[in-house]
Scaffold this active site. Structure first.
Site, PDB file in Angstrom:
ATOM      1  N   ARG A   1      62.751 -19.763  41.671  1.00 42.87           N
ATOM      2  CA  ARG A   1      61.868 -19.140  40.677  1.00 42.87           C
ATOM      3  C   ARG A   1      61.516 -20.148  39.586  1.00 42.87           C
ATOM      4  NH1 ARG A   1      64.050 -13.440  38.764  1.00 42.87           N
ATOM      5  NH2 ARG A   1      61.908 -13.308  38.004  1.00 42.87           N
TER       6      ARG A   1
ATOM      7  N   CYS B   1      65.975 -16.555  30.611  1.00 45.64           N
ATOM      8  CA  CYS B   1      66.027 -16.168  32.028  1.00 45.64           C
ATOM      9  C   CYS B   1      64.753 -15.393  32.308  1.00 45.64           C
ATOM     10  CB  CYS B   1      67.303 -15.370  32.335  1.00 45.64           C
ATOM     11  SG  CYS B   1      67.569 -13.939  31.268  1.00 45.64           S
TER      12      CYS B   1
END
Length: 279
Positions: free
Chosen positions: A178, A234
């Site tokens: 990601r 995050c």
């Protein structure tokens, strides 16, 4: 007791603690309620990452904004917690919910003692612990003093201000795929906030459900002492809290960008990078 306790230690101190079931899967929002109703540690109260540990109307951006300190304290007071209370949290292997609970407690400046059950519910059952399906009633009557720590949180403006500051480091705690921009299951564009470096949060979790040993963590985070300001991010303020547990174990100061990538990409004017950036 240390931050992580064993099922045997929990059994020995069971009458002295309040237990919270924090099991949660981001990809299946019904999961927690289902597994809790199927069986949980006797007397354990249900707290959900999405519904209880996030406030979409709060002061912080992103998909899972933190509760304000007074609101978090009020939530826990409903379970009878007081300043000298001790709580035990159990979670999935990711530890995301438990770590987030701890960081919100620190942000609120609570004095309660918090422990995480090493190995979670599976370890409890393996040690011969009982389970129940009855839903315990929250007793209320708690009272918690708060001493908010706003220095533990930063917002998007601060991240932008620090992007070109060589004494500051932004850490992205998501999976490498990601971060690199190879996949993105949740947000409109793949990649990461420019300048962020990747420390995958699962790399600090040991097979027994605790943190990896100090020697590993020191090597894993080697070089961070050269930065004056470390900001954790995050997707939306969950997995970054797991990295926080590891940094706290090493005594490395840091703060959290709660809005993280979910808030960053909500603004189409914000740039997004792909590929690796040097640490």
């Amino acid at each position: 007791m240390d931050l992580f306790i064993t099922a045997e230690a929990l059994r020995d101190h069971f009458d002295e603690v309040t237990v919270f079931d924090l099991r949660f899967l981001l990809e299946d929002l019904s999961y927690h309620r289902v597994v809790y109703e199927e069986g949980h540690i006797p007397g354990a109260f249900y707290l959900d990452f999405e519904d209880d540990l996030s406030d979409p109307k709060g002061d912080f951006g992103g998909d899972h904004p933190f509760l304000l300190p007074e609101d978090f304290a009020r939530l826990l007071e409903g379970f009878g917690l007081k300043d000298d209370s001790t709580v035990v949290l159990y979670d999935e292997e990711s530890l995301m919910s438990a770590a987030r609970f701890i960081y919100q407690s620190q942000f609120a400046g609570l004095s309660i003692k918090i422990h995480i059950l090493k190995g979670g519910y599976g370890a409890w059952l393996a040690a011969g612990g009982e389970e129940e399906t009855a839903i315990p009633k929250a007793p209320g009557g708690g009272h918690l003093s708060i001493q908010p720590r706003p220095d533990l949180i930063c917002k998007q403006d601060t991240v932008k201000e620090k992007m070109d500051d060589p004494t500051s480091l932004l850490i992205d705690s998501r999976a490498p795929q990601r971060y690199l921009g190879q996949v993105e299951p949740r947000y409109r564009i793949a990649g990461h906030i420019p300048g962020a470096v990747n420390y995958f949060f699962k790399d600090v979790i040991a097979e027994d459900g605790g943190l990896k040993d100090r020697a590993y963590l020191e090597d894993h985070f080697a070089g961070l002492d050269k930065y004056d300001d470390i900001i954790l991010s995050c997707g939306s303020g969950g997995s970054a809290c797991v990295n926080s547990l590891a940094l706290q174990a090493l005594g490395i100061p840091h703060r959290l960008y709660n809005g993280s990538y979910s808030e960053w990409v909500a603004n189409p004017d914000n740039p997004v990078n792909t590929g690796e950036e040097g640490k």
